[in-house]
Write an enzyme that holds these catalytic residues in place. Sequence first.
Site, PDB file in Angstrom:
ATOM      1  N   ASP A  20      -0.419  -5.588  -8.055  1.00 47.53           N
ATOM      2  CA  ASP A  20      -0.543  -6.788  -8.594  1.00 47.53           C
ATOM      3  C   ASP A  20      -1.949  -7.133  -8.838  1.00 47.53           C
ATOM      4  OD1 ASP A  20       2.293  -7.421  -7.740  1.00 47.53           O
ATOM      5  OD2 ASP A  20       1.391  -6.885  -5.907  1.00 47.53           O
ATOM      6  N   TYR A 196       4.454   7.427  -4.395  1.00 54.97           N
ATOM      7  CA  TYR A 196       4.829   7.098  -3.053  1.00 54.97           C
ATOM      8  C   TYR A 196       5.431   8.442  -2.271  1.00 54.97           C
ATOM      9  CZ  TYR A 196       4.967   2.649  -6.079  1.00 54.97           C
ATOM     10  OH  TYR A 196       4.603   1.795  -6.743  1.00 54.97           O
ATOM     11  N   GLN A 258     -11.519   1.016  -9.880  1.00 56.75           N
ATOM     12  CA  GLN A 258     -10.598   1.229 -11.067  1.00 56.75           C
ATOM     13  C   GLN A 258     -10.982   1.891 -12.304  1.00 56.75           C
ATOM     14  OE1 GLN A 258      -9.182  -2.522 -12.532  1.00 56.75           O
ATOM     15  NE2 GLN A 258      -6.979  -2.045 -11.866  1.00 56.75           N
ATOM     16  N   GLU A 276       2.899   0.583 -12.043  1.00 58.29           N
ATOM     17  CA  GLU A 276       2.582  -0.122 -13.283  1.00 58.29           C
ATOM     18  C   GLU A 276       1.474   0.325 -14.031  1.00 58.29           C
ATOM     19  OE1 GLU A 276       2.867  -4.586 -15.055  1.00 58.29           O
ATOM     20  OE2 GLU A 276       4.313  -4.040 -13.763  1.00 58.29           O
ATOM     21  N   ASP A 277       0.390  -0.070 -13.141  1.00 61.59           N
ATOM     22  CA  ASP A 277      -0.892  -0.355 -14.041  1.00 61.59           C
ATOM     23  C   ASP A 277      -1.392   1.300 -14.005  1.00 61.59           C
ATOM     24  OD1 ASP A 277      -3.336  -1.177 -15.082  1.00 61.59           O
ATOM     25  OD2 ASP A 277      -4.469  -0.552 -13.364  1.00 61.59           O
ATOM     26  N   SER A 278      -1.480   2.178 -13.024  1.00 62.46           N
ATOM     27  CA  SER A 278      -1.750   3.734 -13.070  1.00 62.46           C
ATOM     28  C   SER A 278      -0.731   4.310 -14.264  1.00 62.46           C
ATOM     29  CB  SER A 278      -1.670   4.317 -11.963  1.00 62.46           C
ATOM     30  OG  SER A 278      -0.355   4.324 -11.250  1.00 62.46           O
TER      31      SER A 278
HETATM   32  O1  TRH Z   1      -0.127   0.397  -6.290  1.00 58.68           O
HETATM   33  P1  TRH Z   1       1.054   0.552  -7.120  1.00 58.68           P
HETATM   34  O2  TRH Z   1       2.166   1.338  -6.261  1.00 58.68           O
HETATM   35  O3  TRH Z   1       1.559  -0.770  -7.501  1.00 58.68           O
HETATM   36  C1  TRH Z   1       2.723  -1.340  -7.428  1.00 58.68           C
HETATM   37  C2  TRH Z   1       3.357  -1.485  -8.753  1.00 58.68           C
HETATM   38  O4  TRH Z   1       2.715  -2.306  -9.718  1.00 58.68           O
HETATM   39  C3  TRH Z   1       4.900  -2.189  -8.683  1.00 58.68           C
HETATM   40  O5  TRH Z   1       5.193  -2.566 -10.027  1.00 58.68           O
HETATM   41  C4  TRH Z   1       4.478  -3.613  -7.970  1.00 58.68           C
HETATM   42  O6  TRH Z   1       5.703  -4.004  -7.836  1.00 58.68           O
HETATM   43  C5  TRH Z   1       4.004  -3.277  -6.645  1.00 58.68           C
HETATM   44  O7  TRH Z   1       2.733  -2.673  -6.807  1.00 58.68           O
HETATM   45  C6  TRH Z   1       3.885  -4.620  -5.832  1.00 58.68           C
HETATM   46  O8  TRH Z   1       0.708   1.172  -8.331  1.00 58.68           O
HETATM   47  P2  TRH Z   1      -0.104   0.692  -9.735  1.00 58.68           P
HETATM   48  O9  TRH Z   1       0.395  -0.245 -10.334  1.00 58.68           O
HETATM   49  O10 TRH Z   1      -0.363   1.781 -10.496  1.00 58.68           O
HETATM   50  O11 TRH Z   1      -1.250   0.220  -9.030  1.00 58.68           O
HETATM   51  C7  TRH Z   1      -2.262   0.927  -8.584  1.00 58.68           C
HETATM   52  C8  TRH Z   1      -3.706   0.263  -8.980  1.00 58.68           C
HETATM   53  O12 TRH Z   1      -4.697   1.098  -8.166  1.00 58.68           O
HETATM   54  C9  TRH Z   1      -4.109   0.615 -10.485  1.00 58.68           C
HETATM   55  O13 TRH Z   1      -4.936  -0.419 -11.050  1.00 58.68           O
HETATM   56  C10 TRH Z   1      -4.862   1.856 -10.571  1.00 58.68           C
HETATM   57  C11 TRH Z   1      -5.797   1.817  -9.130  1.00 58.68           C
HETATM   58  N1  TRH Z   1      -6.279   2.881  -8.495  1.00 58.68           N
HETATM   59  C12 TRH Z   1      -7.689   2.790  -8.310  1.00 58.68           C
HETATM   60  O14 TRH Z   1      -8.582   1.762  -8.696  1.00 58.68           O
HETATM   61  N2  TRH Z   1      -8.387   3.847  -7.645  1.00 58.68           N
HETATM   62  C13 TRH Z   1      -7.492   5.006  -7.475  1.00 58.68           C
HETATM   63  O15 TRH Z   1      -8.264   6.231  -6.865  1.00 58.68           O
HETATM   64  C14 TRH Z   1      -5.949   4.916  -7.464  1.00 58.68           C
HETATM   65  C15 TRH Z   1      -5.404   6.061  -7.070  1.00 58.68           C
HETATM   66  C16 TRH Z   1      -5.596   3.886  -8.069  1.00 58.68           C
END
Ligand code: TRH
Length: 380
Positions: A20, A196, A258, A276-278
Amino acid sequence: MPELKTRWDIFCTVVDNFGDIGVTWRLARQLVAEHSVDVRLWVDDLRAFERLCPQIDINLSQQWQEGVEVCHWPSEWPVTSAADVVIGAFACQLPHDYMDAMAAREQPPLWLNLDYLSAEDWVIGCHGLPSVKYQNVQKYFFFPGFQKDTGGLLRERGLLERRQQFQLSSAAQQQFLQGLGIERACDAQLISLFAYENTGLASWLDTLAADSTPTHLLVPEGRVLGDVERWLSVGELAVGALHVRQALTVQVLPFVRQDQYDYLLWCCDFNAVRGEDSFVRAQWAARPLLWHIYQQDDDIHLDKLEAFLTLYTKGLSTPAAEAISGLWRSWNAGADMAEHWLATRKHEAELQNHAQAWCLEQALQADLATALVQFYVNWI
Ligand code: TRH
């Protein structure tokens, strides 16, 4: 596109994980940097935000970060006027007083719900449709997506060019990896693992360990570490931990900023990502990937997984498509990965070319921030 000095408010409640805040922070920065709009980002959990953006001061109710006005979502809503464009991310409920402020404006704001990313076909029909109304203020659905007539994907200007330059420079990559304490053996494939908890991990690690090609597996701190610890039969893994099992070297990385995470993805030959974002960033990395989708009730996430696979595997040979689909399905079922990983490895070159082609194809669409601004221009 005309330059608009408009005010935008983006609202983010951190449900869990980092998606989010990851998406809204990226969007807010891009709107400021590339579209010259004023953005306030309202976030209810600054601690989650701090992980992606360590310069955040979690004690401040208001601060400026990279041109974005970051506001801690207060329990008592302050008197504030509503912006020209209001985005509630992922169906978050706006404060009642703020909704009244929206309705009190002479010209009602454009009110959007930024939805979750999905490759399902119905998204095309629903993107941009009116949703509910609050007094005289109409809300609209805004759906990111992979296909024409969706809101597209977040992609900063010049991202692919920067990525390409970085991937062409082994010195730049080495410098970045060394900064994280990574000494890559020259013949080792680099894999990043952001996932996860997953019961299928042990079988994948067994296969990597037994492989003739060495693997250096980079695991940022997070939820999958427990499974890695069990497989290694070690106690709690800390940042910097490094363990070797036959052909497999496992190294624990810090959770990086990020923008640094992009570099990590760009360095790796294969990226396991989640949420989503990764997931989107790994596509811009133009390297083969493995997606751990966020689990939803009644397994509806599996429909999203299949919808994406249908799009993504177009243009692949049948054996390569079957291999990568099998791998993704097993991973998301927490099932045995061995057979599918070995099958995927056989199509490595084809999957690499395909990842490049997919990335270029996706980049033909307007990026999500531009699509939002265009939506606003059309709306006024
Ligand atoms: O953390 P997430 O599992 O987020 C999830 C999903 O968005 C899901 O759809 C939503 O419903 C839930 O959250 C609430 O995975 P996501 O989306 O990849 O987000 C991780 C963020 O962390 C992304 O912006 C990349 C960032 N990131 C870093 O900045 N540094 C890091 O070392 C890593 C591993 C990730």
